[in-house]
Design an enzyme around this catalytic site. Structure first.
Site, PDB file in Angstrom:
ATOM      1  N   CYS A  34      40.548  49.019  34.111  1.00  0.00           N
ATOM      2  CA  CYS A  34      41.139  48.815  32.840  1.00  0.00           C
ATOM      3  C   CYS A  34      42.876  49.037  33.239  1.00  0.00           C
ATOM      4  CB  CYS A  34      40.716  49.621  31.713  1.00  0.00           C
ATOM      5  SG  CYS A  34      40.654  51.111  31.660  1.00  0.00           S
ATOM      6  N   HIS A  86      39.809  53.756  27.583  1.00  0.00           N
ATOM      7  CA  HIS A  86      39.877  52.333  27.984  1.00  0.00           C
ATOM      8  C   HIS A  86      41.080  51.902  27.420  1.00  0.00           C
ATOM      9  CE1 HIS A  86      38.181  48.770  29.347  1.00  0.00           C
ATOM     10  NE2 HIS A  86      38.521  48.122  28.337  1.00  0.00           N
ATOM     11  N   HIS A  98      40.898  42.623  29.393  1.00  0.00           N
ATOM     12  CA  HIS A  98      40.855  44.028  29.897  1.00  0.00           C
ATOM     13  C   HIS A  98      39.789  43.744  30.982  1.00  0.00           C
ATOM     14  CE1 HIS A  98      36.727  44.968  27.919  1.00  0.00           C
ATOM     15  NE2 HIS A  98      37.030  43.803  27.647  1.00  0.00           N
TER      16      HIS A  98
END
Length: 128
Positions: A34, A86, A98
């Site tokens: 990510c 994240h 993402h």
């Protein structure tokens, strides 16, 4: 960042759609995690080298209200039972792009979906 640069960041990230997830990955060739996707898109669009970890990214730039999100802003989530575990790039219309997790590929998600809505940790705008 300016609206123009925010859109450039989004375009760079969109160019990575379908690239596989890879822990520590930061390029289309190696795959992305990510924060690697965020760093890659920002470097290509703005020449700005961002921190390489999600936690460090969560301390960079300016905290913004979710109602003020613009394309290119970073959105953070608690996906591993810890805050800011994240990160994705806001693309507009309550969606973000993402690199999700093992077995996944770079893709777009709806922020309003239950999973993401319940794990939202905040948003930041990178200052250039």
């Amino acid at each position: 960042i300016s609206a123009h640069l925010g859109h450039e960041v989004v375009l760079q990230a969109m160019g990575a759609m379908g690239v596989r997830y890879a822990p520590g990955g930061g390029s289309p060739e190696s795959g992305f995690d990510c924060s690697g996707l965020v760093s890659y898109a920002y470097l290509r669009a703005t020449q700005l080298a961002l921190p390489r970890t999600t936690f460090a990214l969560s301390r960079t730039g300016l905290r913004i209200d979710p109602g003020d999100l613009q394309p290119g802003d970073l959105v953070f989530y608690n996906t591993q039972h810890r805050a800011y575990s994240h990160v994705g790039i806001y693309i507009g219309k309550q969606r973000f792009i993402h690199a999700p997790s093992f077995g996944g590929v770079v893709r777009i998600e709806d922020m309003g979906g239950g999973y993401w809505r319940n794990r939202f940790d905040g948003a930041r705008r990178m200052a250039l």
